[in-house]
Write a protein that holds these residues in place. Structure first.
Motif, PDB file in Angstrom:
ATOM      1  N   GLY A  83       0.813  -1.214   0.000  1.00 45.61           N
ATOM      2  CA  GLY A  83       0.000   0.000   0.000  1.00 45.61           C
ATOM      3  C   GLY A  83       0.845   1.263   0.000  1.00 45.61           C
ATOM      4  O   GLY A  83       0.515   2.247  -0.676  1.00 45.61           O
ATOM      5  N   PHE A  84       1.938   1.239   0.770  1.00 43.22           N
ATOM      6  CA  PHE A  84       2.890   2.354   0.777  1.00 43.22           C
ATOM      7  C   PHE A  84       3.471   2.563  -0.622  1.00 43.22           C
ATOM      8  O   PHE A  84       3.511   3.684  -1.140  1.00 43.22           O
ATOM      9  CB  PHE A  84       4.001   2.063   1.788  1.00 43.22           C
ATOM     10  CG  PHE A  84       5.011   3.164   1.934  1.00 43.22           C
ATOM     11  CD1 PHE A  84       4.885   4.091   2.949  1.00 43.22           C
ATOM     12  CD2 PHE A  84       6.083   3.271   1.057  1.00 43.22           C
ATOM     13  CE1 PHE A  84       5.830   5.120   3.095  1.00 43.22           C
ATOM     14  CE2 PHE A  84       7.018   4.285   1.187  1.00 43.22           C
ATOM     15  CZ  PHE A  84       6.886   5.212   2.212  1.00 43.22           C
ATOM     16  N   LEU A  85       3.927   1.461  -1.245  1.00 42.80           N
ATOM     17  CA  LEU A  85       4.511   1.544  -2.591  1.00 42.80           C
ATOM     18  C   LEU A  85       3.487   2.019  -3.611  1.00 42.80           C
ATOM     19  O   LEU A  85       3.803   2.824  -4.500  1.00 42.80           O
ATOM     20  CB  LEU A  85       5.066   0.184  -3.001  1.00 42.80           C
ATOM     21  CG  LEU A  85       6.420  -0.216  -2.415  1.00 42.80           C
ATOM     22  CD1 LEU A  85       6.756  -1.647  -2.812  1.00 42.80           C
ATOM     23  CD2 LEU A  85       7.511   0.736  -2.868  1.00 42.80           C
ATOM     24  N   GLU A  86       2.265   1.531  -3.507  1.00 42.35           N
ATOM     25  CA  GLU A  86       1.223   1.904  -4.484  1.00 42.35           C
ATOM     26  C   GLU A  86       0.963   3.404  -4.459  1.00 42.35           C
ATOM     27  O   GLU A  86       0.863   4.055  -5.505  1.00 42.35           O
ATOM     28  CB  GLU A  86      -0.057   1.125  -4.171  1.00 42.35           C
ATOM     29  CG  GLU A  86      -1.153   1.272  -5.217  1.00 42.35           C
ATOM     30  CD  GLU A  86      -2.248   2.237  -4.806  1.00 42.35           C
ATOM     31  OE1 GLU A  86      -3.106   2.538  -5.634  1.00 42.35           O
ATOM     32  OE2 GLU A  86      -2.208   2.723  -3.651  1.00 42.35           O
ATOM     33  N   THR A  87       0.871   3.985  -3.259  1.00 43.46           N
ATOM     34  CA  THR A  87       0.645   5.425  -3.132  1.00 43.46           C
ATOM     35  C   THR A  87       1.839   6.214  -3.653  1.00 43.46           C
ATOM     36  O   THR A  87       1.687   7.195  -4.388  1.00 43.46           O
ATOM     37  CB  THR A  87       0.384   5.784  -1.658  1.00 43.46           C
ATOM     38  OG1 THR A  87      -0.665   4.960  -1.148  1.00 43.46           O
ATOM     39  CG2 THR A  87      -0.022   7.244  -1.518  1.00 43.46           C
ATOM     40  N   PHE A  88       3.039   5.767  -3.286  1.00 48.79           N
ATOM     41  CA  PHE A  88       4.260   6.450  -3.724  1.00 48.79           C
ATOM     42  C   PHE A  88       4.436   6.373  -5.240  1.00 48.79           C
ATOM     43  O   PHE A  88       4.713   7.377  -5.906  1.00 48.79           O
ATOM     44  CB  PHE A  88       5.471   5.828  -3.016  1.00 48.79           C
ATOM     45  CG  PHE A  88       6.785   6.201  -3.633  1.00 48.79           C
ATOM     46  CD1 PHE A  88       7.302   7.473  -3.491  1.00 48.79           C
ATOM     47  CD2 PHE A  88       7.507   5.267  -4.371  1.00 48.79           C
ATOM     48  CE1 PHE A  88       8.524   7.810  -4.069  1.00 48.79           C
ATOM     49  CE2 PHE A  88       8.709   5.600  -4.950  1.00 48.79           C
ATOM     50  CZ  PHE A  88       9.222   6.877  -4.801  1.00 48.79           C
ATOM     51  N   LEU A  89       4.279   5.177  -5.810  1.00 48.88           N
ATOM     52  CA  LEU A  89       4.534   4.973  -7.239  1.00 48.88           C
ATOM     53  C   LEU A  89       3.504   5.683  -8.103  1.00 48.88           C
ATOM     54  O   LEU A  89       3.840   6.229  -9.166  1.00 48.88           O
ATOM     55  CB  LEU A  89       4.555   3.476  -7.556  1.00 48.88           C
ATOM     56  CG  LEU A  89       5.690   2.675  -6.909  1.00 48.88           C
ATOM     57  CD1 LEU A  89       5.492   1.186  -7.145  1.00 48.88           C
ATOM     58  CD2 LEU A  89       7.038   3.124  -7.440  1.00 48.88           C
ATOM     59  N   THR A  90       2.245   5.679  -7.681  1.00 56.38           N
ATOM     60  CA  THR A  90       1.204   6.374  -8.456  1.00 56.38           C
ATOM     61  C   THR A  90       1.482   7.864  -8.522  1.00 56.38           C
ATOM     62  O   THR A  90       1.416   8.478  -9.597  1.00 56.38           O
ATOM     63  CB  THR A  90      -0.177   6.122  -7.833  1.00 56.38           C
ATOM     64  OG1 THR A  90      -0.433   4.721  -7.781  1.00 56.38           O
ATOM     65  CG2 THR A  90      -1.266   6.792  -8.650  1.00 56.38           C
ATOM     66  N   THR A  91       1.807   8.464  -7.366  1.00 56.23           N
ATOM     67  CA  THR A  91       2.115   9.898  -7.343  1.00 56.23           C
ATOM     68  C   THR A  91       3.364  10.200  -8.151  1.00 56.23           C
ATOM     69  O   THR A  91       3.416  11.179  -8.912  1.00 56.23           O
ATOM     70  CB  THR A  91       2.310  10.368  -5.889  1.00 56.23           C
ATOM     71  OG1 THR A  91       1.198   9.957  -5.113  1.00 56.23           O
ATOM     72  CG2 THR A  91       2.425  11.872  -5.820  1.00 56.23           C
ATOM     73  N   ASN A  92       4.383   9.358  -8.010  1.00 54.31           N
ATOM     74  CA  ASN A  92       5.645   9.571  -8.720  1.00 54.31           C
ATOM     75  C   ASN A  92       5.453   9.495 -10.230  1.00 54.31           C
ATOM     76  O   ASN A  92       6.025  10.294 -10.993  1.00 54.31           O
ATOM     77  CB  ASN A  92       6.664   8.527  -8.263  1.00 54.31           C
ATOM     78  CG  ASN A  92       8.097   8.969  -8.532  1.00 54.31           C
ATOM     79  OD1 ASN A  92       8.347   9.859  -9.335  1.00 54.31           O
ATOM     80  ND2 ASN A  92       9.039   8.339  -7.868  1.00 54.31           N
TER      81      ASN A  92
END
Length: 338
Positions: A83-92
């Motif tokens: 979930g942390f990665l999903e939020t970070f990667l989508t924004t990035n």
């Protein structure tokens, strides 16, 4: 599993396979071609490809497992990390697309000063900002335990389980989507519309010169005149199609998911679970479309990946011919022994 769940699971599998192949091919082109590595936009494309690959191997498999088993796949620790990665990667990835649009805006609107305004150092600073901007939201969400498995999307993502934190979570979600989706969309629209304006201006100048030339060339063959006019029409449409593709794919893929997340915050409007997964699949489809929109369909990347495929095919043909010749050399010896 219902027929809808089977279809959605199949769609996720197809998206995973195509996204993995396409993004790996972009990475191979970047590593293979020195010309691509020299260009400043290559850094933004590399960052976008990195985000897409991580999203493909981390978030998509858990969504597939969530659709099949209808529950959280793995333990809480794995789900929190994903979930942390999903939020970070989508924004990035959103901010990387905005950075690419800024690069093209400078290249088209300020062509003479492009190399002084957009250097590797400037691109590295922009990428540093995108990483800091992208990582700040998942850090806040993780510290407040707002990351978990959301049944509506069958994914590990932003999710609040505590009713007493509802107001804070609503504010956080609104700020997050404003500073990720909406900010990137505004930058995309501003920069690409400026690019389109300049492109149309240049097209008009070329059209004037073309028409003056056709008037002067009285003895020109009608078929040549028609080809010139057709090329003139295609030239006008080319820039519009490209910019419509950049902005259109961004809106089509991300807007349904973002709107669903915002509507979900209102407890008065029920959301169908199938629609939640469909909106998530649309967001995943951006991971599939990015390699084609920004890389593989461009002439430089086309030439590079064709060279890579030809080299692989030549090596395989050389190996097969070597194997055949060695077999032919062994056969006479075997016949002599027999």
């Amino acid at each position: 599993m219902s027929i809808w769940e089977v279809i959605l699971a199949f769609v996720v599998v197809v998206l995973m396979l195509v996204a993995l192949l396409a993004n790996v091919l972009v990475l191979m082109c970047f590593l293979y071609s020195a010309d691509i590595r020299k260009q400043v936009p290559g850094l933004f494309i590399l960052n976008l490809t990195f985000c897409n690959l991580l999203m493909t191997v981390s978030s998509m498999p858990l969504t597939l497992a969530g659709i099949i088993y209808k529950r959280q796949p793995g333990g809480d620790q794995i789900c929190h990390v994903v979930g942390f990665l999903e939020t970070f990667l989508t924004t990035n990835s959103m901010l990387s697309m905005a950075a690419l649009s800024i690069d093209r805006w400078i290249a088209v609107v300020f062509p003479l000063s492009y190399h002084s305004k957009m250097r590797y150092r400037d691109a590295a600073l922009i990428l540093s900002y995108t990483w800091l901007h992208s990582v700040s939201f998942p850090i806040v969400a993780a510290s407040l335990s707002w990351v978990g498995f959301h049944h509506l999307y069958a994914s590990c993502t932003l999710y609040n389980k505590r009713p007493e934190d509802r107001t804070q979570f609503v504010i956080f979600t609104g700020v997050f989507h404003t500073l990720s989706f909406l900010l990137s969309l505004i930058v995309l629209c501003f920069t690409y519309l400026k690019v389109l304006k300049v492109a149309r201006f240049h097209c008009k100048r070329i059209d004037v010169i073309t028409m003056q030339t056709l008037v002067l060339l009285v003895d020109i063959h009608p078929s040549v005149r028609e080809r010139c006019l057709e090329e003139q029409k295609r030239r006008r449409q080319r820039a519009t199609k490209k910019i419509s593709t950049f902005i259109g794919t961004f809106i089509l893929c991300f807007a349904p998911y973002v709107i669903t997340r915002l509507v979900e915050l209102s407890s008065t409007i029920p959301i169908n679970s199938h629609w939640g997964i469909i909106s998530k699949c649309l967001a995943y489809s951006k991971v599939v479309s990015d390699p084609f929109v920004y890389s593989l369909l461009r002439n430089q990347y086309k030439k590079t990946w064709k060279d890579i495929i030809n080299k692989i095919l030549k090596r395989s043909s050389i190996n097969s011919s070597a194997l055949t010749s060695s077999t032919l050399n062994i056969c006479p010896l075997t016949q002599q022994r027999l």
